[in-house]
Design an enzyme around this catalytic site. Structure first.
Site, short mmCIF file in Angstrom:
data_model
loop_
_atom_site.label_atom_id
_atom_site.label_comp_id
_atom_site.label_asym_id
_atom_site.label_seq_id
_atom_site.Cartn_x
_atom_site.Cartn_y
_atom_site.Cartn_z
N GLY A 101 -13.69 49.35 -31.32
CA GLY A 101 -14.27 49.29 -29.97
C GLY A 101 -13.54 50.28 -29.10
N GLU A 158 -6.67 64.17 -22.84
CA GLU A 158 -5.63 63.14 -22.99
C GLU A 158 -5.81 62.42 -24.32
OE1 GLU A 158 -2.86 62.62 -21.19
OE2 GLU A 158 -2.60 61.44 -23.02
N GLU A 214 -4.83 53.18 -25.64
CA GLU A 214 -4.52 52.04 -24.79
C GLU A 214 -3.63 51.06 -25.56
OE1 GLU A 214 -8.02 50.47 -22.80
OE2 GLU A 214 -8.74 52.53 -22.53
N PRO A 266 -19.22 58.25 -19.19
CA PRO A 266 -19.87 57.32 -20.13
C PRO A 266 -21.09 57.95 -20.81
CG PRO A 266 -20.48 56.77 -17.88
CD PRO A 266 -19.49 57.88 -17.78
N LYS A 271 -10.78 67.54 -28.57
CA LYS A 271 -10.70 66.14 -28.15
C LYS A 271 -11.80 65.32 -28.83
CE LYS A 271 -9.77 62.40 -26.26
NZ LYS A 271 -8.62 61.60 -26.58
N CYS A 301 -13.83 55.01 -25.96
CA CYS A 301 -13.87 56.41 -26.40
C CYS A 301 -14.62 56.68 -27.70
CB CYS A 301 -12.44 56.94 -26.53
SG CYS A 301 -11.61 57.05 -24.95
#
Ligand code: NAD
Ligand code: UDX
Length: 476
Positions: free
Chosen positions: A275, A163, A167, A95, A222, A278
């Site tokens: 939101g 990755e 979601e 975070p 990434k 990430c």
């Protein structure tokens, strides 16, 4: 480097959980142990009632049902799993720092560092250590330094394998990734480790889709991918504000520009604001890195993406207050959706939290319905935001208690909307489109307002029923 036959994944969250389930499903010859310090989370992953899995993700329960206790195991025995593993994935949370140097900007790497120290202490044989978490460029160097300091003879290779799943579509993304990115050392041992990991993915991913790079490029790619995706959302949201002033329609503008193959159609859906765990975190991390390397112009450029997003959330809340005759004090506002997007129970950085907070500061009564987010999560999100804003723990604070007392969470959407002054749509859940809007209208106070932060309901149809409808980026 020997073939990978045993994997340990540290971190059983939104990334570790689905990613390892798919690896286990597609590679029955590999034993996959997913470990976490959170015993409740592990118990939930092991629950025989698959509806109790800690993460809601379409298709995930079926994958877990197939592989669990065959070659997929969830446990809190981190040390044993590290010892047995050929490859250890670090999938812990990273975070934004909430304290000290880099507060509010830099990634907090304390969980990653703890993993590296634990691996260093426990591992007695050679291991591949895989960065699955999103990390600032050059973190592999820090991990390597900690691992190499053990002096117990074990050799470590550190790979970056970020990755890219989103979601809500995690299983589909994992089954058919646009690419699997693996970065590693340029020497022979580094290249061997890259190939050992690539062999795992080759069980179901075409080899053309497996892209190998030097470790620093992989780490930076990434952050860059998330920054570019978020930048598209902020760009179209900036245009939505202009559309509302000029009579243009943002969905038409998005379609028109997206038909240009150089621009492309994806990630141009204007909304109440992005939101998720990430985008904001990774951009702030990128901004911090740019400042760290004395590149203030690059830092300011990317920071604007987050500022634009804050503006969009604020604009939505302000429009509700302005439209409701300049105050929402004592007025019932129904929130449809709390998750940061549909098909997930994740609420991290959801626009709903910030919009609710702004309306609560104006003394609104908020009634929330979300098909997947439990009430305690909604209260915790609002309480956490108060902690962030005030810098102190809000427990016992009268202002926070008063604020939370004005929030009610419903199991039934019609109860949330009954007698409401206004409805705000915060998440694009498909079921919202199927409601009996005639019944909703009849049961609301008049004038009955709908503020559609996702442009999902049929504006003309609702207006015909008598609603006052406000969308994002639709000028009159
Ligand atoms: P998460 O918070 O859902 O899960 C992280 C898990 O790690 C938690 O269950 C926590 O208890 C566990 N953990 C922390 N420290 C530990 C330790 N020392 N030992 C054992 N377990 C420990 O986080 P997430 O969403 O899965 O994200 C993980 C990483 O993946 C982050 O770096 C994130 O940026 C990145 N990522 C996330 C997504 C996403 O969609 N959520 C997508 C791509 C990348
Ligand atoms: C993102 C990246 O897409 C994924 O590759 C990375 O691994 C993790 O971060 P995620 O945050 O799960 O994934 O969801 P995503 O689909 O990217 O949506 C992020 C936010 O942007 C959501 O709030 C979504 O509603 C919003 N969004 C997305 C828009 O407002 N408009 C769009 O066009 C796309």
């Amino acid at each position: 480097m020997k073939e990978i036959r045993n994997i340990c994944c540290i971190g059983a969250g939104y990334v570790g959980g689905p990613t390892m389930a798919v690896i286990a499903q597609k590679c029955p010859h590999i034993t996959v142990n997913v470990v976490d310090i959170n015993a409740q989370r592990i118990a939930d992953w092991n629950d025989t009632d698959l509806s109790k899995l800690p993460i809601f993700e379409p298709g995930l329960a079926e994958v877990v049902a197939e592989a669990r206790n065959r070659n997929l195991f969830y446990s809190t025995d981190i040390e044993k799993s590290i010892q047995e593993a050929d490859a250890i994935f670090i999938s812990v949370n990273t975070p934004t720092k909430t304290y000290g140097v880099g507060k509010g900007m830099a990634a907090d790497l304390k969980f990653v560092e703890l993993c590296a120290r634990q691996i260093a202490r426990v591992a007695k044989e050679d291991k591949i250590v895989v960065e699955k978490s999103t990390l600032p460029v050059r973190t592999a160097q820090a991990i390597r330094t900690i691992l190499d300091a053990t002096g117990n003879g074990a050799q470590f290779q550190v790979l970056s394998n970020p990755e890219f799943l989103a979601e809500g579509t995690a299983i589909a993304d994992l089954y058919a990734p646009d690419r699997v990115l693996i970065g590693g050392g340029e020497d022979a041992a580094g290249q061997e480790a890259i190939q050992a990991l690539a062999a795992v993915y080759r069980n179901w991913v075409p080899k053309e889709n497996i892209f190998t790079t030097r470790v620093w490029s992989s780490e930076l790619s990434k952050l860059t991918a998330n920054a570019f995706l978020a930048q598209r959302v902020s760009s179209i949201n900036a245009i939505s504000a202009l559309c509302e002033k000029t009579g243009a329609d943002v969905d038409e503008v998005a379609k028109a520009i997206g038909m240009d193959s150089r621009i492309g159609a994806k990630f141009l859906k204007s909304s109440v604001g992005f939101g998720g765990s990430c985008f904001q975190k990774d951009i702030l991390n990128l901004v911090y890195l740019c400042r760290h390397f004395n590149l203030p112009e690059a830092a300011d450029y990317w920071e604007q993406v987050v500022k634009m997003n804050d503006y969009q959330k604020h604009r939505f809340a302000k429009n509700i207050i302005d439209s409701l005759f300049n105050t929402v004090s004592g007025k019932k506002i129904a929130f449809l959706g709390w998750a940061f997007k549909k098909d997930t129970n994740d609420t991290r950085e959801s626009a709903a939290i910030y919009v609710a907070d702004e309306l609560l500061q104006d003394r609104a009564e908020i009634h929330v319905y979300d098909p997947k987010v439990p009430a305690e999560k909604i209260y915790a999100d609002l309480e956490y935001l108060q902690t962030q804003k005030t810098g102190c723990h809000p427990e016992g604070s009268e202002a926070t208690r008063d604020l939370l007392n004005r929030v009610t969470v419903h199991q039934n959407p019609y109860d949330a909307m009954k007698d409401a002054h206004a409805i705000a749509i915060l998440t694009e859940w498909d079921e919202f489109k199927t409601y009996d809007w005639q019944k909703v209208y009849e049961e609301m106070l008049k004038p009955a307002f709908v503020f559609d932060g996702r442009n999902i309901v049929d504006k003309a149809q609702l207006e015909a029923l008598g609603f006052e409808v406000y969308n994002i980026g639709k000028g009159k």
